[in-house]
Write a protein that holds these residues in place. Sequence first.
Motif, PDB file in Angstrom:
ATOM      1  N   LEU A   1     -53.767  62.977 128.681  1.00 55.44           N
ATOM      2  CA  LEU A   1     -53.126  62.118 128.415  1.00 55.44           C
ATOM      3  C   LEU A   1     -52.862  62.110 129.497  1.00 55.44           C
ATOM      4  CD1 LEU A   1     -53.797  58.837 128.788  1.00 55.44           C
ATOM      5  CD2 LEU A   1     -52.637  59.070 127.261  1.00 55.44           C
ATOM      6  N   SER A   2     -52.220  61.582 130.544  1.00 51.49           N
ATOM      7  CA  SER A   2     -51.787  61.693 131.868  1.00 51.49           C
ATOM      8  C   SER A   2     -51.372  60.087 132.052  1.00 51.49           C
ATOM      9  CB  SER A   2     -51.200  63.118 132.247  1.00 51.49           C
ATOM     10  OG  SER A   2     -52.288  62.078 133.636  1.00 51.49           O
ATOM     11  N   VAL A   3     -49.758  59.615 132.241  1.00 50.64           N
ATOM     12  CA  VAL A   3     -50.053  58.306 132.739  1.00 50.64           C
ATOM     13  C   VAL A   3     -48.406  58.982 133.739  1.00 50.64           C
ATOM     14  CG1 VAL A   3     -49.203  55.590 132.975  1.00 50.64           C
ATOM     15  CG2 VAL A   3     -50.979  57.485 131.531  1.00 50.64           C
ATOM     16  N   GLY A   4     -48.336  58.405 135.737  1.00 49.07           N
ATOM     17  CA  GLY A   4     -46.681  58.612 136.033  1.00 49.07           C
ATOM     18  C   GLY A   4     -47.921  57.503 137.438  1.00 49.07           C
ATOM     19  N   LEU A   5     -46.877  57.158 138.305  1.00 59.04           N
ATOM     20  CA  LEU A   5     -46.636  57.290 139.470  1.00 59.04           C
ATOM     21  C   LEU A   5     -46.602  58.354 140.676  1.00 59.04           C
ATOM     22  CD1 LEU A   5     -43.478  55.112 138.891  1.00 59.04           C
ATOM     23  CD2 LEU A   5     -45.845  54.220 139.881  1.00 59.04           C
ATOM     24  N   LYS A   6     -47.687  57.974 141.308  1.00 57.39           N
ATOM     25  CA  LYS A   6     -48.179  58.974 141.854  1.00 57.39           C
ATOM     26  C   LYS A   6     -46.878  59.626 143.117  1.00 57.39           C
ATOM     27  CE  LYS A   6     -52.692  57.619 143.173  1.00 57.39           C
ATOM     28  NZ  LYS A   6     -53.515  56.597 144.745  1.00 57.39           N
ATOM     29  N   GLY A   7     -47.649  61.365 143.087  1.00 57.50           N
ATOM     30  CA  GLY A   7     -46.334  61.347 143.682  1.00 57.50           C
ATOM     31  C   GLY A   7     -44.549  61.113 143.738  1.00 57.50           C
ATOM     32  N   LYS A   8     -45.030  61.279 141.908  1.00 58.65           N
ATOM     33  CA  LYS A   8     -43.998  60.907 140.584  1.00 58.65           C
ATOM     34  C   LYS A   8     -43.809  62.299 139.719  1.00 58.65           C
ATOM     35  CE  LYS A   8     -40.930  57.422 142.758  1.00 58.65           C
ATOM     36  NZ  LYS A   8     -40.666  56.233 142.823  1.00 58.65           N
ATOM     37  N   GLU A   9     -42.665  62.420 139.226  1.00 63.31           N
ATOM     38  CA  GLU A   9     -42.995  63.055 137.884  1.00 63.31           C
ATOM     39  C   GLU A   9     -43.466  62.575 136.174  1.00 63.31           C
ATOM     40  OE1 GLU A   9     -40.162  64.918 134.177  1.00 63.31           O
ATOM     41  OE2 GLU A   9     -39.422  65.246 136.131  1.00 63.31           O
ATOM     42  N   LYS A  10     -44.421  62.735 136.111  1.00 64.89           N
ATOM     43  CA  LYS A  10     -45.012  62.027 135.289  1.00 64.89           C
ATOM     44  C   LYS A  10     -44.400  61.064 133.873  1.00 64.89           C
ATOM     45  CE  LYS A  10     -49.692  62.957 136.476  1.00 64.89           C
ATOM     46  NZ  LYS A  10     -49.781  62.483 137.857  1.00 64.89           N
ATOM     47  N   ILE A  11     -44.789  59.967 133.731  1.00 62.76           N
ATOM     48  CA  ILE A  11     -44.221  59.341 132.743  1.00 62.76           C
ATOM     49  C   ILE A  11     -44.216  59.353 130.926  1.00 62.76           C
ATOM     50  CG2 ILE A  11     -44.104  56.847 131.707  1.00 62.76           C
ATOM     51  CD1 ILE A  11     -43.992  55.640 134.589  1.00 62.76           C
ATOM     52  N   MET A  12     -45.783  60.192 130.733  1.00 64.13           N
ATOM     53  CA  MET A  12     -46.125  60.530 129.230  1.00 64.13           C
ATOM     54  C   MET A  12     -47.469  61.361 130.152  1.00 64.13           C
ATOM     55  SD  MET A  12     -48.722  57.451 127.613  1.00 64.13           S
ATOM     56  CE  MET A  12     -48.844  58.495 126.456  1.00 64.13           C
ATOM     57  N   GLU A  13     -46.986  62.591 129.262  1.00 62.71           N
ATOM     58  CA  GLU A  13     -48.051  63.744 129.683  1.00 62.71           C
ATOM     59  C   GLU A  13     -48.140  64.584 128.956  1.00 62.71           C
ATOM     60  OE1 GLU A  13     -49.870  66.950 133.558  1.00 62.71           O
ATOM     61  OE2 GLU A  13     -47.965  66.302 132.965  1.00 62.71           O
ATOM     62  N   GLY A  14     -50.016  65.057 127.858  1.00 51.62           N
ATOM     63  CA  GLY A  14     -50.050  66.046 127.608  1.00 51.62           C
ATOM     64  C   GLY A  14     -51.384  66.212 126.258  1.00 51.62           C
ATOM     65  N   GLU A  15     -51.296  67.052 125.749  1.00 50.88           N
ATOM     66  CA  GLU A  15     -52.196  67.039 124.784  1.00 50.88           C
ATOM     67  C   GLU A  15     -52.841  65.328 123.386  1.00 50.88           C
ATOM     68  OE1 GLU A  15     -54.942  70.027 121.088  1.00 50.88           O
ATOM     69  OE2 GLU A  15     -52.715  70.396 122.491  1.00 50.88           O
ATOM     70  N   LEU A  16     -54.211  64.695 123.752  1.00 55.41           N
ATOM     71  CA  LEU A  16     -53.988  63.365 122.445  1.00 55.41           C
ATOM     72  C   LEU A  16     -54.254  64.485 121.094  1.00 55.41           C
ATOM     73  CD1 LEU A  16     -56.207  61.490 124.728  1.00 55.41           C
ATOM     74  CD2 LEU A  16     -53.911  61.269 124.329  1.00 55.41           C
ATOM     75  N   CYS A  17     -53.694  63.875 119.621  1.00 59.61           N
ATOM     76  CA  CYS A  17     -53.851  64.441 119.050  1.00 59.61           C
ATOM     77  C   CYS A  17     -55.176  64.377 118.263  1.00 59.61           C
ATOM     78  CB  CYS A  17     -52.934  63.464 117.878  1.00 59.61           C
ATOM     79  SG  CYS A  17     -53.565  62.254 117.093  1.00 59.61           S
ATOM     80  N   GLN A  18     -56.343  63.262 118.919  1.00 60.29           N
ATOM     81  CA  GLN A  18     -57.116  63.936 118.421  1.00 60.29           C
ATOM     82  C   GLN A  18     -58.589  63.028 119.402  1.00 60.29           C
ATOM     83  OE1 GLN A  18     -58.467  64.570 115.139  1.00 60.29           O
ATOM     84  NE2 GLN A  18     -56.599  65.049 114.608  1.00 60.29           N
ATOM     85  N   GLU A  19     -59.889  63.258 119.781  1.00 54.31           N
ATOM     86  CA  GLU A  19     -60.869  63.364 120.965  1.00 54.31           C
ATOM     87  C   GLU A  19     -60.554  61.978 120.782  1.00 54.31           C
ATOM     88  OE1 GLU A  19     -64.032  65.121 120.884  1.00 54.31           O
ATOM     89  OE2 GLU A  19     -63.524  67.750 120.858  1.00 54.31           O
ATOM     90  N   ILE A  20     -61.300  61.848 121.851  1.00 52.39           N
ATOM     91  CA  ILE A  20     -61.446  60.432 122.103  1.00 52.39           C
ATOM     92  C   ILE A  20     -62.942  60.033 122.999  1.00 52.39           C
ATOM     93  CG2 ILE A  20     -59.716  59.229 122.526  1.00 52.39           C
ATOM     94  CD1 ILE A  20     -60.073  59.379 125.162  1.00 52.39           C
ATOM     95  N   LYS A  21     -63.478  59.086 122.682  1.00 57.81           N
ATOM     96  CA  LYS A  21     -64.302  59.078 123.681  1.00 57.81           C
ATOM     97  C   LYS A  21     -64.987  58.686 124.760  1.00 57.81           C
ATOM     98  CE  LYS A  21     -67.184  57.000 119.028  1.00 57.81           C
ATOM     99  NZ  LYS A  21     -67.341  55.340 118.885  1.00 57.81           N
ATOM    100  N   LEU A  22     -64.859  58.946 125.736  1.00 58.15           N
ATOM    101  CA  LEU A  22     -64.174  59.051 126.908  1.00 58.15           C
ATOM    102  C   LEU A  22     -65.045  58.082 127.897  1.00 58.15           C
ATOM    103  CD1 LEU A  22     -62.215  60.317 129.114  1.00 58.15           C
ATOM    104  CD2 LEU A  22     -64.276  62.294 129.899  1.00 58.15           C
ATOM    105  N   ASP A  23     -66.054  57.461 127.366  1.00 61.54           N
ATOM    106  CA  ASP A  23     -66.983  56.256 127.823  1.00 61.54           C
ATOM    107  C   ASP A  23     -66.020  54.918 127.868  1.00 61.54           C
ATOM    108  OD1 ASP A  23     -68.373  58.214 129.606  1.00 61.54           O
ATOM    109  OD2 ASP A  23     -69.964  58.009 128.319  1.00 61.54           O
ATOM    110  N   GLU A  24     -66.083  55.386 126.653  1.00 58.75           N
ATOM    111  CA  GLU A  24     -65.251  53.738 125.987  1.00 58.75           C
ATOM    112  C   GLU A  24     -63.762  53.309 126.403  1.00 58.75           C
ATOM    113  OE1 GLU A  24     -67.670  51.712 124.562  1.00 58.75           O
ATOM    114  OE2 GLU A  24     -68.956  53.199 125.261  1.00 58.75           O
ATOM    115  N   SER A  25     -63.145  54.871 127.070  1.00 62.59           N
ATOM    116  CA  SER A  25     -61.391  54.943 127.122  1.00 62.59           C
ATOM    117  C   SER A  25     -61.411  54.005 128.296  1.00 62.59           C
ATOM    118  CB  SER A  25     -60.667  55.783 126.528  1.00 62.59           C
ATOM    119  OG  SER A  25     -61.289  55.935 125.002  1.00 62.59           O
ATOM    120  N   THR A  26     -60.616  53.026 128.046  1.00 63.91           N
ATOM    121  CA  THR A  26     -59.816  52.248 129.472  1.00 63.91           C
ATOM    122  C   THR A  26     -58.464  52.476 130.060  1.00 63.91           C
ATOM    123  OG1 THR A  26     -60.152  50.239 128.900  1.00 63.91           O
ATOM    124  CG2 THR A  26     -61.958  51.165 130.095  1.00 63.91           C
ATOM    125  N   TRP A  27     -58.282  52.151 130.718  1.00 64.75           N
ATOM    126  CA  TRP A  27     -56.492  51.520 131.389  1.00 64.75           C
ATOM    127  C   TRP A  27     -57.238  50.624 132.410  1.00 64.75           C
ATOM    128  CZ3 TRP A  27     -54.340  51.862 135.622  1.00 64.75           C
ATOM    129  CH2 TRP A  27     -54.853  52.706 137.156  1.00 64.75           C
TER     130      TRP A  27
END
Length: 195
Positions: free
Chosen positions: A71-97
């Motif tokens: 998972l990574s979240v940030g503003l375009k062109g700037k340093e990521k607010i959060m980024e890294g490996e999730l502690c467990q797997e997720i269902k990609l089709d059911e996950s949203t933002w």
Amino acid sequence: MSDPKSEKAYDDLTAEEREVVDKENRAREEAEQAALPYTWKQELSDVSVYVPVPPGTRARDLDVKIQKKRLSVGLKGKEKIMEGELCQEIKLDESTWTLEDQKTVYIFLDKVNQMQWWENVLTHHPKIDVRKIEPPNSKLSDLDGETRAMVEKMMFDNQQKQMGKPTSDELKKQEALKRFQAAHPEMDFSQAKIN
């Protein structure tokens, strides 16, 4: 010299000592979680992550990537607010933002393993003690018929055991033996044992 109390196994502590240790651990955990650039909560089935962004942010200003194990979240062109490996797997089709009120990125992560609490969102972030999680009580009416019947049976059996009375299975066996005895009065059941 280290504190001998801290070396003592948790199970060997008195109730008062455990309470002190639990309170210290809760305070440390709360401080660590408050220092994260996001807040989060979870149910057994999913995780909700709330990432604050500058007020007035638009969705097109964001760079959010949700992957099966990253998972990574940030503003375009700037340093990521959060980024890294999730502690467990997720269902990609059911996950949203979504972007809420132009100031919070809300991320819904649907867990693959819906019988396990997460210790953290990203593996490099501080962990919480999942043994201390108290799930919200669900109402019997929320359960499907089969699950509800099973839970009601377990509750009845537990109550019967506490009162020293027979469980539902034992009652069924006793009833079956009574019916068999009534159908066969010629047989001697004085030595019969019900297991």
